[in-house]
Design a protein around this motif. Structure first.
Motif, PDB file in Angstrom:
ATOM      1  N   PRO A  89     -83.756   8.413  54.596  1.00 19.14           N
ATOM      2  CA  PRO A  89     -84.884   8.583  53.592  1.00 19.14           C
ATOM      3  C   PRO A  89     -84.955   7.316  52.691  1.00 19.14           C
ATOM      4  O   PRO A  89     -84.044   6.945  52.198  1.00 19.14           O
ATOM      5  CB  PRO A  89     -84.671   9.894  52.967  1.00 19.14           C
ATOM      6  N   SER A  90     -85.993   7.010  52.194  1.00 18.16           N
ATOM      7  CA  SER A  90     -86.310   5.681  51.278  1.00 18.16           C
ATOM      8  C   SER A  90     -86.252   6.327  49.923  1.00 18.16           C
ATOM      9  O   SER A  90     -86.710   7.390  49.543  1.00 18.16           O
ATOM     10  CB  SER A  90     -87.586   5.053  51.347  1.00 18.16           C
ATOM     11  N   THR A  91     -85.523   5.544  48.977  1.00 19.63           N
ATOM     12  CA  THR A  91     -85.419   5.728  47.515  1.00 19.63           C
ATOM     13  C   THR A  91     -86.650   4.959  46.785  1.00 19.63           C
ATOM     14  O   THR A  91     -86.530   5.117  45.742  1.00 19.63           O
ATOM     15  CB  THR A  91     -84.192   5.442  47.062  1.00 19.63           C
ATOM     16  N   THR A  92     -87.668   4.447  47.659  1.00 19.75           N
ATOM     17  CA  THR A  92     -88.499   3.542  46.842  1.00 19.75           C
ATOM     18  C   THR A  92     -89.404   4.089  45.745  1.00 19.75           C
ATOM     19  O   THR A  92     -89.313   3.885  44.661  1.00 19.75           O
ATOM     20  CB  THR A  92     -89.594   2.873  47.843  1.00 19.75           C
ATOM     21  N   HIS A  93     -89.608   5.495  45.991  1.00 21.01           N
ATOM     22  CA  HIS A  93     -90.444   6.273  45.010  1.00 21.01           C
ATOM     23  C   HIS A  93     -89.639   6.820  43.829  1.00 21.01           C
ATOM     24  O   HIS A  93     -90.060   7.199  42.858  1.00 21.01           O
ATOM     25  CB  HIS A  93     -91.123   7.484  45.671  1.00 21.01           C
ATOM     26  N   ALA A  94     -88.190   6.594  43.792  1.00 18.09           N
ATOM     27  CA  ALA A  94     -87.416   6.940  42.677  1.00 18.09           C
ATOM     28  C   ALA A  94     -87.498   5.789  41.596  1.00 18.09           C
ATOM     29  O   ALA A  94     -87.000   6.137  40.431  1.00 18.09           O
ATOM     30  CB  ALA A  94     -86.060   7.407  43.226  1.00 18.09           C
ATOM     31  N   GLY A  95     -87.866   4.609  41.839  1.00 19.20           N
ATOM     32  CA  GLY A  95     -88.003   3.740  40.975  1.00 19.20           C
ATOM     33  C   GLY A  95     -86.767   2.765  40.984  1.00 19.20           C
ATOM     34  O   GLY A  95     -85.680   3.002  41.802  1.00 19.20           O
ATOM     35  N   ASN A  96     -86.635   1.738  40.240  1.00 19.59           N
ATOM     36  CA  ASN A  96     -85.559   0.944  40.341  1.00 19.59           C
ATOM     37  C   ASN A  96     -84.626   0.836  39.091  1.00 19.59           C
ATOM     38  O   ASN A  96     -83.803   0.152  38.867  1.00 19.59           O
ATOM     39  CB  ASN A  96     -86.048  -0.518  40.467  1.00 19.59           C
ATOM     40  N   SER A  97     -84.828   1.845  38.333  1.00 15.42           N
ATOM     41  CA  SER A  97     -83.785   2.086  36.996  1.00 15.42           C
ATOM     42  C   SER A  97     -82.451   2.363  37.275  1.00 15.42           C
ATOM     43  O   SER A  97     -82.238   3.023  38.610  1.00 15.42           O
ATOM     44  CB  SER A  97     -84.568   2.741  36.089  1.00 15.42           C
ATOM     45  N   SER A  98     -81.605   2.644  36.615  1.00 14.54           N
ATOM     46  CA  SER A  98     -80.498   3.389  36.558  1.00 14.54           C
ATOM     47  C   SER A  98     -80.505   4.653  36.794  1.00 14.54           C
ATOM     48  O   SER A  98     -79.409   5.288  37.123  1.00 14.54           O
ATOM     49  CB  SER A  98     -79.247   2.879  35.459  1.00 14.54           C
ATOM     50  N   ASN A  99     -81.668   5.320  36.478  1.00 10.28           N
ATOM     51  CA  ASN A  99     -81.838   7.008  36.736  1.00 10.28           C
ATOM     52  C   ASN A  99     -82.024   7.179  38.016  1.00 10.28           C
ATOM     53  O   ASN A  99     -82.622   8.116  38.146  1.00 10.28           O
ATOM     54  CB  ASN A  99     -82.806   7.084  35.659  1.00 10.28           C
TER      55      ASN A  99
ATOM     56  N   GLY B 208     -71.705  19.265  50.233  1.00  6.57           N
ATOM     57  CA  GLY B 208     -72.228  17.931  49.700  1.00  6.57           C
ATOM     58  C   GLY B 208     -73.474  18.177  48.965  1.00  6.57           C
ATOM     59  O   GLY B 208     -73.931  17.469  47.956  1.00  6.57           O
ATOM     60  N   PHE B 209     -74.206  18.890  49.722  1.00  9.99           N
ATOM     61  CA  PHE B 209     -75.847  19.053  49.251  1.00  9.99           C
ATOM     62  C   PHE B 209     -75.826  19.794  47.876  1.00  9.99           C
ATOM     63  O   PHE B 209     -76.657  19.598  47.137  1.00  9.99           O
ATOM     64  CB  PHE B 209     -76.680  19.762  50.294  1.00  9.99           C
ATOM     65  N   LYS B 210     -75.025  20.823  47.977  1.00  8.62           N
ATOM     66  CA  LYS B 210     -75.088  21.519  46.882  1.00  8.62           C
ATOM     67  C   LYS B 210     -74.543  20.696  45.595  1.00  8.62           C
ATOM     68  O   LYS B 210     -74.815  21.115  44.235  1.00  8.62           O
ATOM     69  CB  LYS B 210     -74.249  22.907  46.928  1.00  8.62           C
ATOM     70  N   ALA B 211     -73.334  19.899  45.845  1.00 11.18           N
ATOM     71  CA  ALA B 211     -72.838  19.276  44.944  1.00 11.18           C
ATOM     72  C   ALA B 211     -74.046  18.277  44.081  1.00 11.18           C
ATOM     73  O   ALA B 211     -73.790  17.785  43.037  1.00 11.18           O
ATOM     74  CB  ALA B 211     -71.610  18.146  45.351  1.00 11.18           C
ATOM     75  N   THR B 212     -75.025  17.896  44.918  1.00 10.16           N
ATOM     76  CA  THR B 212     -75.886  17.105  44.300  1.00 10.16           C
ATOM     77  C   THR B 212     -76.859  17.773  43.350  1.00 10.16           C
ATOM     78  O   THR B 212     -77.458  17.136  42.504  1.00 10.16           O
ATOM     79  CB  THR B 212     -76.878  16.323  45.462  1.00 10.16           C
ATOM     80  N   LEU B 213     -76.894  18.937  43.481  1.00  6.48           N
ATOM     81  CA  LEU B 213     -77.665  19.698  42.321  1.00  6.48           C
ATOM     82  C   LEU B 213     -76.906  20.143  41.039  1.00  6.48           C
ATOM     83  O   LEU B 213     -77.775  20.651  40.399  1.00  6.48           O
ATOM     84  CB  LEU B 213     -78.043  21.030  43.082  1.00  6.48           C
TER      85      LEU B 213
ATOM     86  N   THR C 288     -83.632  15.712  47.934  1.00  8.51           N
ATOM     87  CA  THR C 288     -82.831  14.463  47.754  1.00  8.51           C
ATOM     88  C   THR C 288     -82.646  13.470  48.357  1.00  8.51           C
ATOM     89  O   THR C 288     -82.596  13.858  49.692  1.00  8.51           O
ATOM     90  CB  THR C 288     -81.321  14.972  47.126  1.00  8.51           C
ATOM     91  N   THR C 289     -82.646  12.167  48.109  1.00  6.00           N
ATOM     92  CA  THR C 289     -82.430  11.072  48.947  1.00  6.00           C
ATOM     93  C   THR C 289     -80.932  10.534  48.677  1.00  6.00           C
ATOM     94  O   THR C 289     -80.764   9.396  49.342  1.00  6.00           O
ATOM     95  CB  THR C 289     -83.519  10.110  48.616  1.00  6.00           C
ATOM     96  N   THR C 290     -80.386  11.384  48.065  1.00  2.00           N
ATOM     97  CA  THR C 290     -78.883  10.885  47.779  1.00  2.00           C
ATOM     98  C   THR C 290     -77.846  10.942  49.060  1.00  2.00           C
ATOM     99  O   THR C 290     -78.098  12.021  49.734  1.00  2.00           O
ATOM    100  CB  THR C 290     -78.302  11.693  46.537  1.00  2.00           C
ATOM    101  N   ASP C 291     -77.188   9.888  49.439  1.00  3.76           N
ATOM    102  CA  ASP C 291     -76.262   9.922  50.663  1.00  3.76           C
ATOM    103  C   ASP C 291     -75.149  10.787  50.306  1.00  3.76           C
ATOM    104  O   ASP C 291     -74.051  10.219  50.162  1.00  3.76           O
ATOM    105  CB  ASP C 291     -76.103   8.546  50.996  1.00  3.76           C
ATOM    106  N   PHE C 292     -75.263  12.102  50.276  1.00  5.63           N
ATOM    107  CA  PHE C 292     -74.204  13.018  49.721  1.00  5.63           C
ATOM    108  C   PHE C 292     -73.215  13.116  50.926  1.00  5.63           C
ATOM    109  O   PHE C 292     -73.445  12.612  52.214  1.00  5.63           O
ATOM    110  CB  PHE C 292     -74.861  14.392  49.642  1.00  5.63           C
ATOM    111  N   ASP C 293     -72.073  13.629  50.528  1.00 10.90           N
ATOM    112  CA  ASP C 293     -70.913  13.994  51.645  1.00 10.90           C
ATOM    113  C   ASP C 293     -71.301  14.512  52.678  1.00 10.90           C
ATOM    114  O   ASP C 293     -71.890  15.512  52.641  1.00 10.90           O
ATOM    115  CB  ASP C 293     -69.726  14.559  50.749  1.00 10.90           C
ATOM    116  N   SER C 294     -71.092  13.652  54.022  1.00 12.57           N
ATOM    117  CA  SER C 294     -71.370  14.471  55.486  1.00 12.57           C
ATOM    118  C   SER C 294     -72.683  14.616  55.529  1.00 12.57           C
ATOM    119  O   SER C 294     -73.260  15.160  56.800  1.00 12.57           O
ATOM    120  CB  SER C 294     -70.572  15.910  55.466  1.00 12.57           C
ATOM    121  N   ARG C 295     -73.777  13.917  55.069  1.00 17.06           N
ATOM    122  CA  ARG C 295     -75.003  13.847  55.280  1.00 17.06           C
ATOM    123  C   ARG C 295     -75.306  13.377  56.424  1.00 17.06           C
ATOM    124  O   ARG C 295     -76.230  13.577  57.508  1.00 17.06           O
ATOM    125  CB  ARG C 295     -75.963  13.177  54.211  1.00 17.06           C
ATOM    126  N   GLY C 296     -74.411  12.078  56.834  1.00 16.22           N
ATOM    127  CA  GLY C 296     -74.618  11.234  58.008  1.00 16.22           C
ATOM    128  C   GLY C 296     -74.006  12.209  59.204  1.00 16.22           C
ATOM    129  O   GLY C 296     -74.617  11.973  60.465  1.00 16.22           O
TER     130      GLY C 296
END
Length: 244
Positions: free
Chosen positions: A131-141, A238-243, A194-202
């Protein structure tokens, strides 16, 4: 006075050929040449031609996506449709037997199409597998936005899909046609949250590729099933940790 020999209407060469009417085949040039003798053979040829066109089209679609010349939503829809058509055609045992596998088919018809080959191996659009993170913007957030832009219903759906998949493993539903659709729903619903590459997503993607390479009725072994359950428990954590 002797008569001169009759002149030929063309200049003779060592390769000149005078057709013999008695040996000439009778061919109607207006008659359509049939490649198939029966309707069943015609269906097989049509199906193989469709597979060929799907591979070519998918390769072009992947190139367009890489060059950013097509919107992600359009790419996802078209890619999903092509992948589904490919799988649908190969559900026919007769087609599958003649097709053999993608490598054999490509070699027979002198095809390269490396991007289509990889997409068919993964069996998911790139927008879902990566998944692309383009739509999340380029800021530190970016990370924060990718975690909390999802609605409560999307989070609930992803959670339910994880639980459903793990329950299927506990019930010994180990065949490809049982697990692959459920795992596809897991990754698609997770990407909505989420587009975060959380633990074990791969690991989710790796198992999707593994299942995709199996026959529909083929089942995982006991050790494979235990490893899959372990990996999915880790991915769920890992998914739950992102929440949080």
């Amino acid at each position: 006075m002797t008569a001169s020999p009759r002149q030929l209407p063309y200049a003779p060469t060592p390769y000149s050929y005078l057709p013999n009417p008695s040996l000439t085949a009778t061919i109607n040039l207006d008659e359509e040449v049939k490649l198939s003798a029966t309707a069943a053979e015609r269906d097989v040829h049509d199906s193989l031609a469709e597979i060929y066109s799907i591979i070519i089209t998918l390769d072009g679609l992947e190139k367009a996506y890489i060059r950013d010349s097509i919107p992600e939503s359009v790419y996802t829809d078209l890619c999903s449709r092509l992948l589904n058509q490919y799988k649908s055609i190969l559900r026919d045992e007769t087609i599958t037997r003649i097709f053999v596998d993608l490598g054999t088919f490509k070699k027979e018809w002198n095809m390269e199409c490396p991007r289509a080959t990889e997409r068919l191996r993964v069996n998911l659009p790139a927008t879902i597998a990566e998944p692309s993170t383009t739509h999340a913007g380029n800021s530190s957030n970016n990370t924060s936005q990718s975690r909390f832009s999802a609605t409560g219903s999307q989070i609930l759906l992803a959670t339910e899909n994880f639980i459903t998949f793990l329950d299927a493993l506990r019930l010994n539903m180990l065949s490809k046609d049982s697990l692959h659709p459920l795992l596809s729903e897991v990754i698609q619903s997770v990407n909505q949250v989420t587009t975060t590459d959380f633990d074990s997503r791969g690991k989710i993607i790796s198992w999707l590729i593994r299942l995709n390479g199996m026959k529909a009725t083929e089942e995982l072994g006991e050790e494979e099933a235990r490893q899959l359950a372990f990996d999915m428990e880790g991915a769920y954590a890992g998914f739950k940790a992102t929440l949080n």
